[in-house]
Design an enzyme around this catalytic site. Structure first.
Site, PDB file in Angstrom:
ATOM      1  N   ARG A 109       0.813  -1.212   0.000  1.00 49.43           N
ATOM      2  CA  ARG A 109       0.000   0.000   0.000  1.00 49.43           C
ATOM      3  C   ARG A 109       0.853   1.272   0.000  1.00 49.43           C
ATOM      4  O   ARG A 109       0.591   2.213  -0.752  1.00 49.43           O
ATOM      5  CB  ARG A 109      -0.926  -0.007   1.232  1.00 49.43           C
ATOM      6  N   ASP A 120     -14.955   2.985  13.320  1.00 48.32           N
ATOM      7  CA  ASP A 120     -13.905   2.768  12.337  1.00 48.32           C
ATOM      8  C   ASP A 120     -12.778   3.736  12.674  1.00 48.32           C
ATOM      9  O   ASP A 120     -12.992   4.745  13.356  1.00 48.32           O
ATOM     10  CB  ASP A 120     -14.409   3.007  10.908  1.00 48.32           C
TER      11      ASP A 120
END
Length: 624
Positions: free
Chosen positions: A41, A149
């Site tokens: 990533r 989250d």
């Protein structure tokens, strides 16, 4: 204002420096994420910005703060959908929720936690199912859904509860009509039902969990974390759930290694229930007897037992039948750095399960066959930094028909081993002196023979003046003598070759007995030694690997990541290097590979190469 990056520290990779900078400057702790995922990533953003290394990318972040948002959006993969994996959601709707509602009283609240909720599809999915099962009025009165989250942007999007028609493809038409309202080209979850879903930021690695949860949904989130961080998060989930609470995972998450915390309700659908854990007092009662005596007597007896343990000269720890630590005396707490928080932990979660010696296999074998085990001469560094040699003694507690647990004693034999080493050293010195004396006798004999030979040569010279024929005979004798000397030299070379073969066999036996893959490199990083465990792990035979450059080998180990630590050991800047890599063995199985790199020195302290010790990282629970 951005904080300065941490100074480079020997043994710490550039990626770790970057992760530490992100944690200190922006509060995002990615150190628990799998390194392979992070490398992919972050590598995407490095390619996009033109950064050639992690340090260059860190400099880019300092100069361009807007890059943080792009980086976090790349790392935090928000892939979700309404009723994703339809078969699993059918099991939740048809079996799990009816059983949950039946267990609850008519006025009891129902609490749900959606961890890693991304843009909100999953918390709204469970809201629809609960509203269908309870009816809207009961749903509004009893249900609270907590959706969390770590990504603030995703949470803001989830709060809006507004979705494109394509996002609702997995929702039946009648449910769309009942629970969504159409606005232009988007669908919004109904406002009065939306109020029951409470959104907030929560970092599963750092922040405290919710509590008294009946259903915890965390799907395809744990798979991005490494094994140690997964265990820490699952322990928080275990705390958060009610005794009969359920955990709903993603299809790639099995929890096989955490059966002490969760047991499957439906493994195919990845639905698990919480496993109740006995209290410490229950474990102590199990270890000492059936508990059929009054409490005061029990407390007094336990005080005597505790005092006796602390008075024992050897370090001793006690585990119950399930492998949970229930007692550690004063010497053990000091030697093994055990604290009050460690009491009650399972063996696999304790460092002493594998350091200074692997205990788990011996523990299971001892409980099954009942025979005590002594592991001699184990090297150990105490919490105070003192190096010791101990004999580790594992003893079963209780009769065979009612095994209570296991006692592990660490008997300090440092002084005995030093005496043995000194005696062995003295013996070797005496043997060396004897060999030197014998060599001197042989040299004197040789000198005497040489003197005799010289005298004979003088006599021969005198005879040569008398007869040419005798001269030729003497030359023939000299040639014969030379041939015998060559045969003697040849015999000596053969003997040395045998001794060298013995030494090589002894060295191979040592390397094989270590139980790990060992690779020895010269200063040019060419493989000199490749032991049998290296062949078993990577599939290359010694004759295929030895003489080859390490970085030219085609094996399942990402050897390019070893360049920097190997160079650090070869140039003497680091006494040793350790790192854990994702690797693939010769059978194609992926595993966590632990690599330890040490410089190889001659007696002159000159570094002549490097030694790589490679083995499989310990199972989950332990701190790398």
């Amino acid at each position: 204002m951005a904080q300065a990056p941490a100074a480079a520290t020997p043994g710490i990779s550039d990626l770790e420096i970057l992760l530490d900078y992100l944690k200190r400057s922006r509060g995002f702790d990615f150190t628990g994420y799998k390194r392979s995922t992070l490398e992919r990533r972050i590598g995407k953003r490095m390619d996009a910005t033109g950064a050639g290394s992690y340090i260059e990318y860190l400099d880019h972040l300092e100069v361009h703060p807007d890059e943080f948002a792009a980086l976090f959006n790349t790392i935090l993969i928000n892939v979700t959908a309404f009723f994703r994996d339809a078969a699993a959601w059918r099991f939740v709707a048809e079996t799990l929720l009816p059983e949950l509602i039946e267990r609850k009283g008519p006025d009891e609240p129902i609490r749900v936690w959606s961890a890693g909720c991304a843009s909100g599809e999953e918390p709204y999915s469970i809201a629809i199912l609960l509203a269908e099962a309870l009816g809207e009025s009961e749903y509004l009165r009893r249900v609270k859904i907590y959706a969390t989250d770590v990504d603030e942007e995703a949470i803001d999007q989830a709060r809006l509860a507004s979705y494109q028609p394509k996002a609702l493809e997995g929702v039946p038409r009648e449910l769309i009509d009942r629970y969504f309202e159409r606005y232009d080209q988007r669908y919004a979850f109904r406002k009065e039902l939306r109020r029951t879903v409470i959104f907030g930021r929560n970092d599963l690695v750092q922040d405290a969990p919710s509590s008294r949860i009946d259903l915890l949904i965390c799907r395809n989130t744990l798979m991005y974390f490494n094994a140690e961080t997964q265990a820490r998060i699952l322990a928080r989930f275990h705390f958060a759930l009610n005794p009969e609470g359920a955990l709903f995972m993603g299809k790639s998450e099995m929890l096989i290694a955490h059966s002490d915390m969760f047991t499957p309700i439906n493994l195919k659908c990845r639905v698990f229930t919480k496993v109740a854990r006995a209290t410490l007092r229950d474990r102590l009662l199990t270890m000492t007897g059936d508990g059929d005596f009054d409490g005061s007597s029990h407390d007094a007896d336990r005080g005597v037992v505790s005092a006796a343990l602390d008075a024992a000269p050897s370090a001793q720890v006690v585990f119950d039948h399930d492998g949970t630590l229930v007692a550690a005396n004063l010497a053990a707490r000091s030697m093994l750095a055990l604290g009050p928080a460690d009491i009650g932990k399972p063996l696999k979660d304790l460092e002493l399960s594998y350091r200074p010696v692997e205990l788990r296999a011996h523990f299971e074998r001892l409980l099954s066959d009942g025979r005590g085990v002594t592991l001699p001469s184990i090297s150990l560094t105490s919490s105070g930094g003192e190096h010791k040699v101990v004999d580790v003694q594992l003893t079963p507690l209780g009769p065979p028909e009612q095994r209570r647990g296991v006692s592990v004693a660490y008997v300090d034999v440092t002084v005995h081993r030093k005496l043995e080493e000194e005696l062995t050293s003295s013996k070797r010195e005496l043997e060396g002196a004897y060999e030197e004396l014998q060599s001197s006798v042989e040299e004197l004999e040789t000198t005497n023979e040489e003197l005799q030979s010289t005298n004979e040569e003088l006599e021969t010279t005198n005879e040569e003046l008398q007869s040419t024929n005798e001269e030729l005979e003497t030359m023939n004798e000299e040639l014969q003598s030379t041939n015998e000397e060559l045969e003697t030299i040849n015999e000596e070379l053969r003997q040395r070759t045998l001794e060298l073969n013995d030494v090589n066999g002894f060295l191979e036996a040592i390397l094989t007995s270590l139980g790990v893959a060992v690779v020895v490199l010269d200063r040019s990083q060419v493989v000199q030694i490749w032991n049998a465990h290296s062949t078993d792990m990577w599939g290359l035979r010694p004759e295929e690997a030895e003489g080859q450059h390490l970085f030219a080998l085609d094996i399942g180990l990402p050897v390019d990541k070893l360049r920097t630590p190997i160079r650090a050991c070869l140039n003497g800047s680091s006494p040793h290097e350790e790192l854990t890599l994702e690797a693939v063995n010769r059978r194609g199985r992926s595993f966590q590979c632990h690599v330890r790199i040490m410089p190889m020195r001659r007696q002159s302290e000159e570094i002549t190469g490097a030694i790589l010790v490679i083995d499989e990282a310990p199972p989950e629970g332990a701190d790398s």
